[in-house]
Design a protein around this motif. Structure first.
Motif, PDB file in Angstrom:
ATOM      1  N   PRO A 119     -18.056 -26.454 -21.626  1.00  0.00           N
ATOM      2  CA  PRO A 119     -18.875 -26.737 -22.805  1.00  0.00           C
ATOM      3  C   PRO A 119     -18.211 -27.612 -23.856  1.00  0.00           C
ATOM      4  O   PRO A 119     -18.783 -27.828 -24.927  1.00  0.00           O
ATOM      5  N   GLY A 120     -17.034 -28.130 -23.565  1.00  0.00           N
ATOM      6  CA  GLY A 120     -16.297 -28.866 -24.585  1.00  0.00           C
ATOM      7  C   GLY A 120     -15.393 -27.922 -25.349  1.00  0.00           C
ATOM      8  O   GLY A 120     -15.391 -26.702 -25.143  1.00  0.00           O
ATOM      9  N   TRP A 121     -14.616 -28.468 -26.273  1.00  0.00           N
ATOM     10  CA  TRP A 121     -13.594 -27.673 -26.941  1.00  0.00           C
ATOM     11  C   TRP A 121     -14.094 -26.911 -28.155  1.00  0.00           C
ATOM     12  O   TRP A 121     -13.379 -26.069 -28.702  1.00  0.00           O
ATOM     13  N   GLY A 122     -15.328 -27.176 -28.577  1.00  0.00           N
ATOM     14  CA  GLY A 122     -15.861 -26.479 -29.748  1.00  0.00           C
ATOM     15  C   GLY A 122     -15.722 -24.972 -29.700  1.00  0.00           C
ATOM     16  O   GLY A 122     -15.220 -24.351 -30.653  1.00  0.00           O
ATOM     17  N   PRO A 123     -16.144 -24.326 -28.606  1.00  0.00           N
ATOM     18  CA  PRO A 123     -16.056 -22.860 -28.552  1.00  0.00           C
ATOM     19  C   PRO A 123     -14.623 -22.334 -28.515  1.00  0.00           C
ATOM     20  O   PRO A 123     -14.405 -21.130 -28.680  1.00  0.00           O
ATOM     21  N   PHE A 124     -13.659 -23.223 -28.275  1.00  0.00           N
ATOM     22  CA  PHE A 124     -12.274 -22.780 -28.106  1.00  0.00           C
ATOM     23  C   PHE A 124     -11.358 -23.270 -29.227  1.00  0.00           C
ATOM     24  O   PHE A 124     -10.140 -23.272 -29.078  1.00  0.00           O
ATOM     25  N   GLU A 125     -11.955 -23.693 -30.330  1.00  0.00           N
ATOM     26  CA  GLU A 125     -11.137 -24.120 -31.463  1.00  0.00           C
ATOM     27  C   GLU A 125     -10.367 -22.921 -32.014  1.00  0.00           C
ATOM     28  O   GLU A 125     -10.820 -21.786 -31.951  1.00  0.00           O
ATOM     29  N   GLY A 126      -9.184 -23.191 -32.562  1.00  0.00           N
ATOM     30  CA  GLY A 126      -8.385 -22.113 -33.122  1.00  0.00           C
ATOM     31  C   GLY A 126      -7.308 -21.658 -32.147  1.00  0.00           C
ATOM     32  O   GLY A 126      -6.757 -22.465 -31.386  1.00  0.00           O
ATOM     33  N   PRO A 127      -6.991 -20.367 -32.135  1.00  0.00           N
ATOM     34  CA  PRO A 127      -5.875 -19.864 -31.336  1.00  0.00           C
ATOM     35  C   PRO A 127      -5.983 -20.165 -29.844  1.00  0.00           C
ATOM     36  O   PRO A 127      -4.960 -20.332 -29.172  1.00  0.00           O
ATOM     37  N   ASP A 128      -7.195 -20.244 -29.295  1.00  0.00           N
ATOM     38  CA  ASP A 128      -7.359 -20.504 -27.861  1.00  0.00           C
ATOM     39  C   ASP A 128      -6.678 -21.803 -27.438  1.00  0.00           C
ATOM     40  O   ASP A 128      -6.053 -21.866 -26.373  1.00  0.00           O
ATOM     41  N   SER A 129      -6.836 -22.848 -28.234  1.00  0.00           N
ATOM     42  CA  SER A 129      -6.391 -24.176 -27.811  1.00  0.00           C
ATOM     43  C   SER A 129      -5.382 -24.814 -28.758  1.00  0.00           C
ATOM     44  O   SER A 129      -5.048 -25.993 -28.599  1.00  0.00           O
ATOM     45  N   ALA A 130      -4.866 -24.059 -29.704  1.00  0.00           N
ATOM     46  CA  ALA A 130      -3.988 -24.640 -30.721  1.00  0.00           C
ATOM     47  C   ALA A 130      -2.709 -25.220 -30.134  1.00  0.00           C
ATOM     48  O   ALA A 130      -2.099 -26.111 -30.727  1.00  0.00           O
ATOM     49  N   ASP A 131      -2.295 -24.736 -28.974  1.00  0.00           N
ATOM     50  CA  ASP A 131      -1.039 -25.220 -28.384  1.00  0.00           C
ATOM     51  C   ASP A 131      -1.248 -26.369 -27.403  1.00  0.00           C
ATOM     52  O   ASP A 131      -0.303 -26.799 -26.746  1.00  0.00           O
ATOM     53  N   PRO A 173      -1.954 -13.723 -24.628  1.00  0.00           N
ATOM     54  CA  PRO A 173      -1.592 -15.046 -25.131  1.00  0.00           C
ATOM     55  C   PRO A 173      -2.133 -15.300 -26.535  1.00  0.00           C
ATOM     56  O   PRO A 173      -1.389 -15.134 -27.508  1.00  0.00           O
ATOM     57  N   GLU A 174      -3.418 -15.602 -26.658  1.00  0.00           N
ATOM     58  CA  GLU A 174      -3.956 -15.946 -27.975  1.00  0.00           C
ATOM     59  C   GLU A 174      -4.274 -14.719 -28.830  1.00  0.00           C
ATOM     60  O   GLU A 174      -4.678 -14.850 -29.985  1.00  0.00           O
ATOM     61  N   PHE A 175      -4.091 -13.536 -28.277  1.00  0.00           N
ATOM     62  CA  PHE A 175      -4.215 -12.299 -29.050  1.00  0.00           C
ATOM     63  C   PHE A 175      -2.936 -11.486 -28.832  1.00  0.00           C
ATOM     64  O   PHE A 175      -2.156 -11.757 -27.916  1.00  0.00           O
ATOM     65  N   THR A 176      -2.719 -10.500 -29.667  1.00  0.00           N
ATOM     66  CA  THR A 176      -1.491  -9.719 -29.591  1.00  0.00           C
ATOM     67  C   THR A 176      -1.715  -8.424 -28.809  1.00  0.00           C
ATOM     68  O   THR A 176      -2.856  -7.960 -28.675  1.00  0.00           O
ATOM     69  N   PRO A 177      -0.637  -7.808 -28.330  1.00  0.00           N
ATOM     70  CA  PRO A 177      -0.793  -6.495 -27.706  1.00  0.00           C
ATOM     71  C   PRO A 177      -1.446  -5.481 -28.635  1.00  0.00           C
ATOM     72  O   PRO A 177      -2.252  -4.656 -28.187  1.00  0.00           O
ATOM     73  N   ALA A 178      -1.120  -5.541 -29.919  1.00  0.00           N
ATOM     74  CA  ALA A 178      -1.722  -4.596 -30.867  1.00  0.00           C
ATOM     75  C   ALA A 178      -3.235  -4.786 -30.945  1.00  0.00           C
ATOM     76  O   ALA A 178      -3.994  -3.807 -30.985  1.00  0.00           O
ATOM     77  N   SER A 205       1.264 -18.241 -26.882  1.00  0.00           N
ATOM     78  CA  SER A 205       0.575 -19.435 -26.381  1.00  0.00           C
ATOM     79  C   SER A 205      -0.894 -19.338 -26.726  1.00  0.00           C
ATOM     80  O   SER A 205      -1.341 -18.378 -27.353  1.00  0.00           O
ATOM     81  N   GLY A 206      -1.637 -20.339 -26.276  1.00  0.00           N
ATOM     82  CA  GLY A 206      -3.079 -20.274 -26.360  1.00  0.00           C
ATOM     83  C   GLY A 206      -3.648 -19.623 -25.104  1.00  0.00           C
ATOM     84  O   GLY A 206      -2.940 -18.925 -24.368  1.00  0.00           O
ATOM     85  N   HIS A 207      -4.902 -19.909 -24.832  1.00  0.00           N
ATOM     86  CA  HIS A 207      -5.605 -19.231 -23.744  1.00  0.00           C
ATOM     87  C   HIS A 207      -5.163 -19.691 -22.361  1.00  0.00           C
ATOM     88  O   HIS A 207      -5.431 -19.008 -21.377  1.00  0.00           O
ATOM     89  N   TRP A 208      -4.483 -20.837 -22.278  1.00  0.00           N
ATOM     90  CA  TRP A 208      -4.099 -21.391 -20.978  1.00  0.00           C
ATOM     91  C   TRP A 208      -2.585 -21.547 -20.884  1.00  0.00           C
ATOM     92  O   TRP A 208      -2.052 -22.663 -20.837  1.00  0.00           O
TER      93      TRP A 208
END
Length: 225
Positions: A119-131, A173-178, A205-208
């Motif tokens: 769908p493009g990078w719009g839905p993944f802006e922020g922590p998912d793709s920041a790296d 990755p883009e979220f913490t264990p907590a 890291s990000g999502h990937w």
């Protein structure tokens, strides 16, 4: 140990190339799985076809493998534990959570002409793709494989409660264990709430992470194996 690697949506087995190169010198046998409909040219593949491909890899392993699922494919790894609870040594889930019985596999984005395109990078802006830098994003998007509707909208079927006995490690990755622990405690991830052996590890890291931190991810997986 055999380490079966299952990439998430829009990716084929080549997504793991750098992880494979880093895992082999560590004494493991990484096996990237090319999923039907994601790298074999089939637009009519179904979720059942993808599950069958994963189970074939489990059955072909020389010893009990660790099955690694990324993102949506965390559910495929979990389905392997459900179908082969005595043959899977461990499940590693990277940046995702297994869907519950009766839920759609990955009905997240619009389906067009029988497939669910990236769908493009719009839905993944922020922590998912920041790296990921712009060139990495361009390469990803240009190589993204539309996911067949029969996969995205396939219904998850879980039948064997022995899956909860299989050890699980959740790679965050883009979220913490907590955060993951909070979601599980809140009832948002019912499958993992019932897992009897669940560990959490963090990767910054990000999502990937297979794209942005493949060596670190390989070392983490080797340590878990």
């Amino acid at each position: 140990m055999d380490i079966l690697l299952i990439a998430g949506l829009w990716l084929d087995g080549s997504a793991w190339d750098d992880v494979v190169s880093a895992l082999e010198p560590l004494g493991h046998r990484p096996v990237p799985i090319t999923l039907p409909g994601q790298g074999d040219g089939s637009a009519s593949a179904t979720l059942d076809d993808q599950v069958a491909a994963v189970l074939a890899a489990v059955d072909s392993a020389a010893e009990k493998p660790m099955v690694v699922g990324h993102s949506a494919a965390c559910t495929l790894a979990w389905l392997a534990a459900d179908a082969r609870p005595e043959q899977v040594a461990k499940i590693a889930l990277i940046g995702g959570f297994p869907a519950a019985d009766g839920a759609p596999y990955a009905d997240f984005f619009e389906v067009k002409d029988g497939v669910m395109p990236f769908p493009g990078w719009g839905p993944f802006e922020g922590p998912d793709s920041a790296d990921l830098d712009e060139e990495a994003k361009r390469i990803f998007a240009s190589a993204a494989i539309p996911v067949p509707e029969g996969v995205a909208k396939g219904v998850v079927r879980l039948t064997d409660e022995r899956r909860f006995d299989v050890p699980v490690v959740l790679v965050c990755p883009e979220f913490t264990p907590a955060q993951a622990q909070e979601w599980i405690a809140a009832g948002d991830v019912p499958e993992l709430a019932k897992a009897k052996h669940l560990d959490f590890v963090d990767i910054d890291s990000g999502h990937w992470p297979m794209a942005s931190k493949p060596i670190e991810l390989a070392r983490l997986l080797a340590a878990e194996a």
